[in-house]
Design a protein around this motif. Structure first.
Motif, PDB file in Angstrom:
ATOM      1  N   THR A 166      86.568  49.246  61.338  1.00  0.00           N
ATOM      2  CA  THR A 166      85.146  48.937  61.489  1.00  0.00           C
ATOM      3  C   THR A 166      84.363  50.162  61.938  1.00  0.00           C
ATOM      4  O   THR A 166      83.237  50.404  61.477  1.00  0.00           O
ATOM      5  N   TYR A 211      90.806  48.087  55.711  1.00  0.00           N
ATOM      6  CA  TYR A 211      89.824  47.252  56.414  1.00  0.00           C
ATOM      7  C   TYR A 211      88.435  47.892  56.357  1.00  0.00           C
ATOM      8  O   TYR A 211      87.428  47.194  56.223  1.00  0.00           O
ATOM      9  N   GLN A 234      85.061  46.122  54.593  1.00  0.00           N
ATOM     10  CA  GLN A 234      83.728  45.939  55.162  1.00  0.00           C
ATOM     11  C   GLN A 234      82.647  46.436  54.197  1.00  0.00           C
ATOM     12  O   GLN A 234      81.584  45.815  54.067  1.00  0.00           O
ATOM     13  N   PRO A 283      82.929  38.153  56.139  1.00  0.00           N
ATOM     14  CA  PRO A 283      82.328  39.172  57.005  1.00  0.00           C
ATOM     15  C   PRO A 283      81.895  38.577  58.339  1.00  0.00           C
ATOM     16  O   PRO A 283      81.632  37.377  58.444  1.00  0.00           O
TER      17      PRO A 283
END
Length: 397
Positions: A178, A26, A30, A351
């Motif tokens: 994130t 993940y 990003q 996104p």
């Protein structure tokens, strides 16, 4: 030279991804969404569980396709001597390395930060672990259910007066990923200004704990242990989900006395006890019952629209069909259509940001080893004959 130029703030940045399952990929996702060239290292002998679990075709696994769009895949067997040499060479040609392998694994392979820094002093090395790389618990490994439990979030999720029910595990992985991506961007900015690389140590448990700083501080300063309270909010009342017709629900949040006056007017409620936040909090259970009785016979979507036009924060509690058919989300490009290696179009979650000059997002998740020729030929400069020899030797598989 990049595989192809897609624009975006990270165009020209190359990322080597040595990650498994969800949180690590993940983070790479990003960065790929920001325009970076993200290269996943994979091996048929050690497939990511999201490629292999419960599927017939490892190149069509839904979990893998969800978290790896717009990436490249190269096959390297890190357990072979020649494969490890290939990996080191490739790392030297990358700006960033992200890993979430078991604690100590990356050092045992001889490709830890200290080793790679000698070859590329400005490399940004991102290590993702449950407890990070230092401290008495650094040896432990775990997955998302461990992250949310040990970070303290699971104990807060449940209804008032009941035992905790736990947190959705996807929140843990995506939040952890994130946080790692954000730290990477900060390091890139630092390198742009100073020329210095960095070692970034990201702890999943600490990331989760940072999401509940108010509860942690309340315990530290006041020795209070926060209990489960359903959907309630310390600074809003009402704040919850209320039943509607046809089994649907509506979420309503009232942050101010003015907003409450607007809702009360719609409901036909004139009760002075509810005029202030303090009063509404003191009688919150009764307030929730009154609102639930009012919403029960109404259509959630229609009621939500009516309340929104009145300036009241409200929305229908969405199921999966509601989400994928939401015209607003499509208009905002929350969903994107990408094309996979077989030329098939599929929809992905895009996104969470919008940019004036964002990166193009056009490619689905890669097939295993789909970009071997580009990585070994264009980036590492190996001849076709040498690539064939390494494949025959098992270094590329």
């Amino acid at each position: 030279m990049s595989h192809h130029r897609r624009g975006g703030p990270l165009q020209g940045v190359r990322v080597l991804e040595l990650t498994k399952v969800w949180a690590g990929p993940y983070a790479g996702k990003q960065l790929a969404f920001l325009g970076a060239e993200v290269i996943r290292v994979e091996s048929r002998g050690s497939l990511d569980v999201t490629r292999s679990y419960g599927v017939q075709d490892i190149d069509k696994a839904p979990g893998f396709m969800a978290v790896n769009p717009q990436k490249l895949s190269v096959q390297i067997d890190m357990k072979s001597k020649e494969g490890l040499a290939l990996l080191k060479d490739l790392a030297g040609k990358c700006d960033i390395l992200i890993e979430n392998l078991r604690p100590g694994a990356i050092e045992r392979l001889g490709i830890g930060y200290a080793e790679l820094k000698r070859e590329r002093p400005d490399i940004i090395f991102v290590s993702m672990g449950m407890y990070g790389n230092t401290g008495p618990l650094a040896y432990q490994t775990g997955y998302a259910p461990c992250f949310v439990a040990l970070g303290g979030l699971s104990s807060l999720v449940g209804y008032e007066g009941e035992a905790p029910r736990g947190m959705n595990i996807r929140y843990a992985d995506s939040t952890f990923g994130t946080a790692a991506a954000f730290a990477t961007l900060a390091a890139l900015n630092h390198r742009k200004r100073t020329g210095e690389g960095q070692f970034i140590d990201v702890s999943a448990v600490e990331t989760m704990t940072s999401m509940i700083g108010d509860s942690i501080m309340d315990h530290s300063l006041n020795r209070r242990v926060v209990a489960c309270d359903g959907n309630r909010h310390a600074e809003m009342a009402p704040h919850g989900a209320y039943p509607c017709a046809d089994g649907d629900w509506i979420a309503i949040s009232i942050p101010t006395d003015t907003a409450w006056a607007a809702l009360a007017g719609r409901m036909g409620v004139a009760d002075g006890r509810f005029a202030t936040l303090a009063g509404r909090k003191a009688h919150e259970a009764e307030l929730d019952r009154i609102i639930a009785a009012w919403t029960a016979g109404q259509t959630a979507a229609t009621l939500a629209e009516t309340l929104q036009f009145a300036g009241i924060a409200a929305t229908k509690s969405a199921n999966s069909v509601d989400l994928v058919s939401d015209a607003h989300l499509w208009e905002r490009e929350f969903f994107r259509t990408v094309t996979d290696a077989d030329g098939e179009n599929r929809v992905i979650v895009g996104p969470g940001h919008r940019m004036t000059h964002g990166a193009a997002i056009t490619d689905g998740a890669p097939k295993l080893g789909q970009h071997n020729a580009y990585v070994f030929g264009d980036i590492l400069g190996l001849s076709v004959e040498e690539q064939r020899r390494l494949a025959d030797a098992g270094a590329i598989r």
